[in-house]
Design an enzyme around this catalytic site. Structure first.
Site, mmCIF file in Angstrom:
data_model
loop_
_atom_site.group_PDB
_atom_site.id
_atom_site.type_symbol
_atom_site.label_atom_id
_atom_site.label_comp_id
_atom_site.label_asym_id
_atom_site.label_seq_id
_atom_site.Cartn_x
_atom_site.Cartn_y
_atom_site.Cartn_z
ATOM 1 N N PHE A 378 41.919 90.569 77.290
ATOM 2 C CA PHE A 378 40.752 91.466 77.290
ATOM 3 C C PHE A 378 39.604 90.994 76.404
ATOM 4 O O PHE A 378 38.919 91.819 75.765
ATOM 5 C CB PHE A 378 41.175 92.889 76.895
ATOM 6 C CG PHE A 378 42.467 93.325 77.530
ATOM 7 C CD1 PHE A 378 42.632 93.244 78.905
ATOM 8 C CD2 PHE A 378 43.523 93.769 76.770
ATOM 9 C CE1 PHE A 378 43.822 93.619 79.502
ATOM 10 C CE2 PHE A 378 44.722 94.145 77.352
ATOM 11 C CZ PHE A 378 44.868 94.060 78.721
ATOM 12 N N CYS A 379 39.378 89.677 76.348
ATOM 13 C CA CYS A 379 38.275 89.146 75.525
ATOM 14 C C CYS A 379 38.339 89.657 74.090
ATOM 15 O O CYS A 379 37.302 89.897 73.456
ATOM 16 C CB CYS A 379 36.907 89.465 76.135
ATOM 17 S SG CYS A 379 36.643 88.641 77.683
ATOM 18 N N ALA A 380 39.563 89.866 73.604
ATOM 19 C CA ALA A 380 39.758 90.260 72.207
ATOM 20 C C ALA A 380 41.055 89.579 71.770
ATOM 21 O O ALA A 380 42.010 90.228 71.371
ATOM 22 C CB ALA A 380 39.842 91.771 72.080
#
Ligand code: PMP
Length: 459
Positions: A378-380
């Site tokens: 999730f781009c984290a």
């Protein structure tokens, strides 16, 4: 199902596009699509779509033309700015800059920071608020993942105190997300802002996940800037917002050089070109503005305001309670959380399922149930790795389709997210599908194709 909050103050789901779209299942039958990936991009509000369609015939160039439709479009663009300012309860001197999305807004702000600014960001941020500060000669401090809101405030306080003890005054910026795109947990923004301001630092709020679910008042939270994306706020027409203090933005070089940002351009005697840049939003909006995108955001702001955030929040809390109760009955499901499962959250929840690869599980939800969720990091990446319990490199966002062994650590997670357009039935369907997959397994075999997990229909 007895512990749902009182239903008195809630509303019906808002009308969104796509609510009747049918998708094919792998077995051939069709079902209504359950869109449960709002945190990535939310469906357009019907109201936004209608407003855009009504305006479309009147579309014209903004800030350029003398004609009637150009003037109408210019007025609409500027009125949209005012609507967003009102939505965010900006201070008198604040400004609204229209951008492409949150990532663009935060890169714009990063490019406008005074030289040598110290930046503080938690490692738990989305990459959009983690990465723009790097490689610009700024002094970036990444704060470790806190395990409670109090720890987050204490960590910031400690970092600011240490920096102030070590060196003289410098411009400082704290960047914090309002609601996590992974856990949905709400961060202590007001307290972090108060801490930052006590040290003379400024703070920018990444409201990409907060603004679609909660009222965001710049005055009340006392943040210096706020960034959000239209496509997560039911207005998917390619625009976003950076709103807040004008001084640093006016003192900076324009984000993009070109027409619209320049007030006058003159050829000098020595053959060079001298430019006087605009001040205000135009300085950072070079090129032809996205008037439809801005108008769509303004329309969404009006629609959410009119529906009333009290009712929207109450309804979303019911859905969250319904989801949590349903998942709690499946012991194989582990919900990912930094601050504890009972901490207030928006309609975003990530989890892993014991014995399942997350990509496999998500692919089965789609192919066998017509439910759209998301799997990955999730781009984290730093946050998800911390929550999964490992720091080492994860091979790919998609993962392999093979089920991991019971008890083995998952390499990525599954995220379910919803919002103002989600009917109860989608959450119920999701919970029932999770339960069925866990107890009965997938009906099809799956394989990786082009980096994605897909049902194997070759047999
Ligand atoms: N911040 C957060 C918290 C997000 O969830 C996202 C999108 N997933 C972004 C920033 C980036 O938004 P965009 O892709 O619209 O630029």
């Amino acid at each position: 199902m007895s512990s749902y909050p009182n239903a008195v103050d809630t509303c019906r789901p808002l009308d969104v596009l796509g609510r009747e779209v049918e998708v094919p299942l792998v077995g051939g039958e069709k079902v209504t699509y359950a869109a449960l990936d709002y945190a990535a991009s939310a469906p357009a509000l019907q109201r936004v779509w209608d407003d855009v369609a009504a305006y479309a015939p009147y579309y014209g160039s903004v800030h350029r033309g003398a004609g009637y439709l150009s003037q109408l479009s210019t007025d609409l663009f500027e009125q949209s700015r005012a609507t967003v300012a009102d939505f965010l309860q900006l201070r008198e001197d604040d400004q609204v800059v229209f951008t492409r999305a949150t990532t663009d807004s935060l890169n714009l702000l990063a490019s406008a920071l005074p030289a040598g600014t110290r930046v503080y960001a938690f490692e738990t941020e989305h990459h959009a608020s983690l990465l723009p500060w790097r490689g610009r000669g700024l002094d970036v401090t990444y704060l470790r993942a806190p395990r409670s809101p109090e720890q987050a405030v204490a960590a910031l306080e400690e970092a600011l105190a240490a920096a102030h003890a070590a060196g003289g005054p410098r411009p400082e910026l704290v960047c914090v997300t309002g609601a996590s795109n992974v856990t949905g947990e709400i961060w202590p923004v007001r307290e972090l802002a108060a801490t930052a301001h006590r040290y003379g630092a400024r703070i920018v709020l990444d409201a990409a996940q907060l603004a679609p679910h909660h009222p965001v008042s710049v005055r009340e939270l006392d943040v210096d800037w706020v960034a959000f994306s239209g496509h997560k706020l039911y207005a998917p027409f390619g625009a976003g917002v950076l709103a807040g203090r004008a001084d640093w933005l006016d003192a900076a070089e324009p984000y993009l050089a070109g027409g619209g940002a320049s007030r006058t351009v003159a050829r000098e005697a020595d053959g060079s070109v001298a430019v006087e840049w605009h001040r205000g939003p135009a300085r950072h909006e070079a090129g032809s503005p996205n008037v439809i995108g801005a108008y769509a955001i303004a329309s969404a702001c009006r629609a959410l305001r009119e529906a009333g955030f009290d009712a929207l929040v109450a309804r979303e809390r019911q859905l969250i309670a319904r989801l949590r109760e349903g998942l709690a009955a499946v012991p194989e499901v582990r919900v990912l959380t930094l601050f504890g499962e009972d901490h207030p959250r928006v309609g975003v929840l990530s989890f892993v399922v014991q014995g399942w690869n997350s990509s496999h599980f998500s692919a089965a939800l789609s192919a066998e149930y017509g439910i759209g969720v998301r799997d990955g990091l999730f781009c984290a990446h730093p946050l998800v790795r911390t929550l999964l319990g490992g720091e080492e490199n994860v091979p790919s966002e998609c993962g392999a389709p093979e089920a991991s062994l019971p008890g083995e650590r998952s390499l990525n997670a599954i995220r379910v997210s919803f919002g103002a357009g989600t009917p109860d039935e989608h959450v119920d369907r999701f919970v029932a599908a999770v339960r069925e997959l866990v107890t009965q397994g997938a009906q099809w075999a799956y394989r990786t194709e082009g980096g994605r997990c897909v049902p194997d229909t070759r047999r």
